[in-house]
Design a protein around this motif. Structure first.
Motif, PDB file in Angstrom:
ATOM      1  N   HIS A 147       1.413 -38.283  24.573  1.00  0.00           N
ATOM      2  CA  HIS A 147       1.936 -37.512  25.698  1.00  0.00           C
ATOM      3  C   HIS A 147       1.982 -36.004  25.473  1.00  0.00           C
ATOM      4  O   HIS A 147       2.137 -35.267  26.444  1.00  0.00           O
ATOM      5  CB  HIS A 147       3.368 -37.963  26.025  1.00  0.00           C
ATOM      6  N   GLY A 148       1.897 -35.573  24.223  1.00  0.00           N
ATOM      7  CA  GLY A 148       2.255 -34.189  23.951  1.00  0.00           C
ATOM      8  C   GLY A 148       1.146 -33.165  24.014  1.00  0.00           C
ATOM      9  O   GLY A 148       1.345 -32.068  24.511  1.00  0.00           O
ATOM     10  N   SER A 149      -0.041 -33.495  23.502  1.00  0.00           N
ATOM     11  CA  SER A 149      -1.055 -32.459  23.328  1.00  0.00           C
ATOM     12  C   SER A 149      -1.557 -31.900  24.650  1.00  0.00           C
ATOM     13  O   SER A 149      -1.704 -30.695  24.815  1.00  0.00           O
ATOM     14  CB  SER A 149      -2.223 -33.011  22.501  1.00  0.00           C
ATOM     15  N   ALA A 167       7.208 -32.514  25.374  1.00  0.00           N
ATOM     16  CA  ALA A 167       7.389 -31.889  24.063  1.00  0.00           C
ATOM     17  C   ALA A 167       8.038 -32.914  23.138  1.00  0.00           C
ATOM     18  O   ALA A 167       8.984 -33.592  23.528  1.00  0.00           O
ATOM     19  CB  ALA A 167       8.278 -30.652  24.186  1.00  0.00           C
ATOM     20  N   VAL A 168       7.528 -33.025  21.909  1.00  0.00           N
ATOM     21  CA  VAL A 168       8.001 -34.052  20.987  1.00  0.00           C
ATOM     22  C   VAL A 168       8.240 -33.439  19.615  1.00  0.00           C
ATOM     23  O   VAL A 168       7.412 -32.682  19.098  1.00  0.00           O
ATOM     24  CB  VAL A 168       6.975 -35.199  20.842  1.00  0.00           C
ATOM     25  N   THR A 169       9.385 -33.759  19.015  1.00  0.00           N
ATOM     26  CA  THR A 169       9.629 -33.414  17.619  1.00  0.00           C
ATOM     27  C   THR A 169      10.620 -34.418  17.050  1.00  0.00           C
ATOM     28  O   THR A 169      11.164 -35.254  17.754  1.00  0.00           O
ATOM     29  CB  THR A 169      10.151 -31.974  17.462  1.00  0.00           C
ATOM     30  N   GLY A 170      10.830 -34.334  15.743  1.00  0.00           N
ATOM     31  CA  GLY A 170      11.803 -35.176  15.069  1.00  0.00           C
ATOM     32  C   GLY A 170      12.889 -34.320  14.443  1.00  0.00           C
ATOM     33  O   GLY A 170      12.723 -33.104  14.276  1.00  0.00           O
ATOM     34  N   VAL A 171      13.995 -34.935  14.076  1.00  0.00           N
ATOM     35  CA  VAL A 171      15.080 -34.168  13.453  1.00  0.00           C
ATOM     36  C   VAL A 171      14.645 -33.617  12.098  1.00  0.00           C
ATOM     37  O   VAL A 171      15.110 -32.562  11.672  1.00  0.00           O
ATOM     38  CB  VAL A 171      16.355 -35.016  13.318  1.00  0.00           C
ATOM     39  N   ALA A 224      10.981 -33.822  27.277  1.00  0.00           N
ATOM     40  CA  ALA A 224      10.954 -33.718  25.823  1.00  0.00           C
ATOM     41  C   ALA A 224      11.608 -34.938  25.193  1.00  0.00           C
ATOM     42  O   ALA A 224      12.470 -35.578  25.803  1.00  0.00           O
ATOM     43  CB  ALA A 224      11.669 -32.445  25.364  1.00  0.00           C
ATOM     44  N   VAL A 225      11.186 -35.239  23.955  1.00  0.00           N
ATOM     45  CA  VAL A 225      11.747 -36.360  23.201  1.00  0.00           C
ATOM     46  C   VAL A 225      12.073 -35.896  21.788  1.00  0.00           C
ATOM     47  O   VAL A 225      11.251 -35.239  21.132  1.00  0.00           O
ATOM     48  CB  VAL A 225      10.763 -37.544  23.132  1.00  0.00           C
ATOM     49  N   LEU A 226      13.276 -36.237  21.341  1.00  0.00           N
ATOM     50  CA  LEU A 226      13.679 -35.988  19.955  1.00  0.00           C
ATOM     51  C   LEU A 226      13.822 -37.321  19.247  1.00  0.00           C
ATOM     52  O   LEU A 226      14.627 -38.166  19.650  1.00  0.00           O
ATOM     53  CB  LEU A 226      15.013 -35.241  19.919  1.00  0.00           C
ATOM     54  N   VAL A 227      13.041 -37.537  18.191  1.00  0.00           N
ATOM     55  CA  VAL A 227      13.146 -38.749  17.386  1.00  0.00           C
ATOM     56  C   VAL A 227      14.213 -38.501  16.326  1.00  0.00           C
ATOM     57  O   VAL A 227      14.027 -37.719  15.395  1.00  0.00           O
ATOM     58  CB  VAL A 227      11.802 -39.116  16.737  1.00  0.00           C
ATOM     59  N   ALA A 228      15.342 -39.192  16.468  1.00  0.00           N
ATOM     60  CA  ALA A 228      16.529 -38.898  15.660  1.00  0.00           C
ATOM     61  C   ALA A 228      16.634 -39.818  14.454  1.00  0.00           C
ATOM     62  O   ALA A 228      17.625 -40.527  14.278  1.00  0.00           O
ATOM     63  CB  ALA A 228      17.787 -38.966  16.517  1.00  0.00           C
ATOM     64  N   CYS A 229      15.620 -39.784  13.621  1.00  0.00           N
ATOM     65  CA  CYS A 229      15.660 -40.454  12.316  1.00  0.00           C
ATOM     66  C   CYS A 229      15.163 -39.448  11.296  1.00  0.00           C
ATOM     67  O   CYS A 229      14.043 -38.932  11.431  1.00  0.00           O
ATOM     68  CB  CYS A 229      14.776 -41.698  12.298  1.00  0.00           C
ATOM     69  N   VAL A 272       7.034 -39.816  15.867  1.00  0.00           N
ATOM     70  CA  VAL A 272       6.851 -38.432  16.311  1.00  0.00           C
ATOM     71  C   VAL A 272       5.379 -38.168  16.605  1.00  0.00           C
ATOM     72  O   VAL A 272       5.005 -37.693  17.686  1.00  0.00           O
ATOM     73  CB  VAL A 272       7.374 -37.434  15.257  1.00  0.00           C
ATOM     74  N   GLU A 273       4.531 -38.495  15.651  1.00  0.00           N
ATOM     75  CA  GLU A 273       3.097 -38.251  15.821  1.00  0.00           C
ATOM     76  C   GLU A 273       2.500 -39.128  16.922  1.00  0.00           C
ATOM     77  O   GLU A 273       1.675 -38.665  17.717  1.00  0.00           O
ATOM     78  CB  GLU A 273       2.371 -38.503  14.502  1.00  0.00           C
ATOM     79  N   LYS A 274       2.919 -40.390  16.992  1.00  0.00           N
ATOM     80  CA  LYS A 274       2.355 -41.296  17.993  1.00  0.00           C
ATOM     81  C   LYS A 274       2.706 -40.854  19.405  1.00  0.00           C
ATOM     82  O   LYS A 274       1.858 -40.898  20.309  1.00  0.00           O
ATOM     83  CB  LYS A 274       2.835 -42.725  17.738  1.00  0.00           C
TER      84      LYS A 274
END
Length: 268
Positions: A102-104, A109-113, A83-88, A95-97
């Motif tokens: 990798h996510g779909s 798993a990818v999300t942002g704060v 998983a990756v958390l984009v912390a901005c 997040v979308e890129k």
């Protein structure tokens, strides 16, 4: 005798898309205070020097996305994580890129704060009986003026709300007038405290605000200032009941569940 492998650690990468190591350290301190599963491993990443040291506007968002995306994809390090958390705290295109890459269909798993904070706030709002009291609200305190419009539009888009209509659960966005970098040695702490408290007080005046989101990852650890403003505005009983959402912490909790959901529900 045979043995079967049943589970392994969940590895989460927290991506700081600006090049400030001090900001990454602040997020690490917030993460260290969390109660996470013993099988969850957290790693942090700070963007290369070419990325802005503080993301303060739309141009900084795009520039940081380009630098970090290029660095992450060329290095191949994402293959090491679940998983990756984009912390901005922004509508960050990274997040979308990363999700598209990798996510779909992959395991990541990818999300942002930003996104995680919205979901956390919506899940925590109480639902009073109809036609009795005004609906409970949530809102955001952030840094510069630019983010008021940017984040408001982002909330509406994420929730699928027509911007011409009234979102009676979202109080809005109030800014401190500071930059993200100011929270890590750029400005006198007394000034930071006063400006954050003022922004919080304005937000709390926009309705019965039950959740206050810290709209900048650099605000990690400053919950006490927001709590003081809530107590002064609402009184001790109601003020102590206000939820203060740290996007990094919200993202950690969400990603743990996203990883489990991918493992449980994906077609094998």
């Amino acid at each position: 005798m045979t043995t079967n492998f049943l589970r392994r650690s969940t590895r989460i990468l927290v991506v700081n898309p600006n090049s400030s190591a001090a900001m990454t350290h602040g997020m690490e301190e917030a993460i260290s205070s969390m109660k996470l599963s013993e099988s969850t491993e957290i790693y942090t990443y700070t963007a290369p020097p070419e990325s802005p040291a503080s993301i303060n506007d739309g141009q900084d968002v795009i520039r940081s996305c380009d630098v970090v995306y290029r660095n992450l994809t060329s290095s191949g390090i994402l293959q090491q994580y679940d998983a990756v958390l984009v912390a901005c705290f922004s509508v960050h295109p990274l997040v979308e890129k990363l999700a598209e890459l990798h996510g779909s269909r992959g395991k990541l798993a990818v999300t942002g704060v930003f996104e995680a904070s919205i979901l956390a706030s919506m899940s925590l709002l109480s639902t009073p009986p109809l036609n009795t009291v005004p609906p409970r609200k949530w809102g955001i305190v952030t840094t510069g003026k630019f983010w008021e419009t940017h984040l408001t539009q982002g909330v509406n888009t994420f929730l699928g709300v027509d911007p011409r209509s009234i979102n009676d659960r979202f109080a809005g966005v109030e800014s401190t007038g500071l930059d993200a970098g100011d929270f890590h040695g750029g400005v006198d702490p007394a000034i930071i405290r006063e400006k954050l408290k003022q922004a919080t007080t304005r937000l709390l005046g926009l309705g019965a605000v039950e959740c206050v989101v810290m709209g900048c990852a650099a605000m990690a650890g400053l919950e006490e200032i927001i709590r003081c403003a809530a107590i002064e505005k609402y009184g001790p009983e109601q003020g102590n009941e206000v939820f203060i959402i740290d996007g990094v912490k919200a993202g950690m909790g969400l990603l743990e569940q996203m990883v489990r959901n991918k493992q449980m529900f994906k077609k094998t």
